[in-house]
Design a protein around this motif. Structure first.
Motif, PDB file in Angstrom:
ATOM      1  N   PRO A 169       0.815  -1.224   0.000  1.00 20.60           N
ATOM      2  CA  PRO A 169       0.000   0.000   0.000  1.00 20.60           C
ATOM      3  C   PRO A 169       0.849   1.274   0.000  1.00 20.60           C
ATOM      4  N   PHE A 170       1.976   1.255   0.685  1.00 16.18           N
ATOM      5  CA  PHE A 170       2.855   2.422   0.685  1.00 16.18           C
ATOM      6  C   PHE A 170       3.420   2.674  -0.711  1.00 16.18           C
ATOM      7  N   PHE A 173       0.645   4.058  -2.799  1.00 16.54           N
ATOM      8  CA  PHE A 173       0.376   5.450  -2.429  1.00 16.54           C
ATOM      9  C   PHE A 173       1.409   6.378  -3.061  1.00 16.54           C
ATOM     10  N   PHE A 174       2.679   6.058  -2.920  1.00 21.66           N
ATOM     11  CA  PHE A 174       3.733   6.893  -3.511  1.00 21.66           C
ATOM     12  C   PHE A 174       3.618   6.942  -5.030  1.00 21.66           C
ATOM     13  N   VAL A 176       0.854   6.575  -6.958  1.00 20.54           N
ATOM     14  CA  VAL A 176      -0.278   7.423  -7.352  1.00 20.54           C
ATOM     15  C   VAL A 176       0.018   8.886  -7.044  1.00 20.54           C
ATOM     16  N   PHE A 177       0.607   9.153  -5.894  1.00 22.88           N
ATOM     17  CA  PHE A 177       0.956  10.524  -5.514  1.00 22.88           C
ATOM     18  C   PHE A 177       1.912  11.142  -6.529  1.00 22.88           C
TER      19      PHE A 177
END
Length: 193
Positions: A169-170, A173-174, A176-177
């Motif tokens: 998930p991290f 997240f990175f 997509v960010f």
């Protein structure tokens, strides 16, 4: 595709060139700023597509490693873009004010003679350090984003089992960010400055 290009053109016209370029040089430098913006944005976005980066192939002729690589995460590319922009900036300044006149513009009108040399040196340094600022900002942001994604994904592989699943998930997240915000924002900032 046409709508996307028109949207990019309008954004570049109104948000980048419209706020930074004076009216008398707008037609001359707008194509350069738009090209610069689109070049950086496309290179930033392409870098999030996993591509084969390994120089070797396996026994079936398939490249073994996939990786993320941003051309703008290479200091040589960002320095070349910043250098071209710096030369264009000087070209326009020398053409408008002349060689000596350009350097006279580095001292604000109304400054005292005692402080003028100090201001001149500071302004000259700020012009030269703009090269470093432009190139390192884009390079470092793109490199750091890719390293965060790779480290979070690498954590999952290294640790394995249930604890390794927490890294996914991290990494997502990175990823997509970086794709949604950082890639376009860095192109915008580079072209704006």
């Amino acid at each position: 595709a046409q709508n996307f290009m028109e949207l990019s053109y309008e954004f570049s016209e109104k948000q980048i060139a419209g706020v930074t370029l004076p009216a008398h040089v707008f037609k001359k430098w707008f194509p350069y700023l738009t090209t610069l913006f689109l070049f950086v944005a496309v290179n930033n976005l392409i870098s999030f597509i996993p591509l084969p980066t390994a120089p070797h192939t396996d026994t079936f002729g398939v490249v073994g490693d996939l990786g993320l690589y941003a051309a703008t995460a290479n200091i040589n590319v960002t320095l070349a873009l910043a250098l071209m922009t710096f030369v264009a900036f000087l070209w326009e300044g020398f053409g408008t004010h002349g060689f000596i006149g350009y350097f006279k513009t580095l001292i604000p009108a109304g400054s005292s003679r005692a402080i003028s040399p100090f201001i001149f040196v500071l302004e000259l340094m700020s012009q030269v350090l703009r090269l470093v600022s432009l190139s390192v900002r884009l390079f470092a942001n793109m490199l750091a984003g890719h390293l965060l994604i790779i480290m979070a994904a690498g954590f999952s592989i290294l640790v394995g089992s249930l604890a390794g699943v927490l890294g996914i998930p991290f990494a997502l997240f990175f990823y997509v960010f970086e794709v949604v915000l950082i890639a376009g924002l860095q192109a915008f900032i580079f072209a704006l400055l």
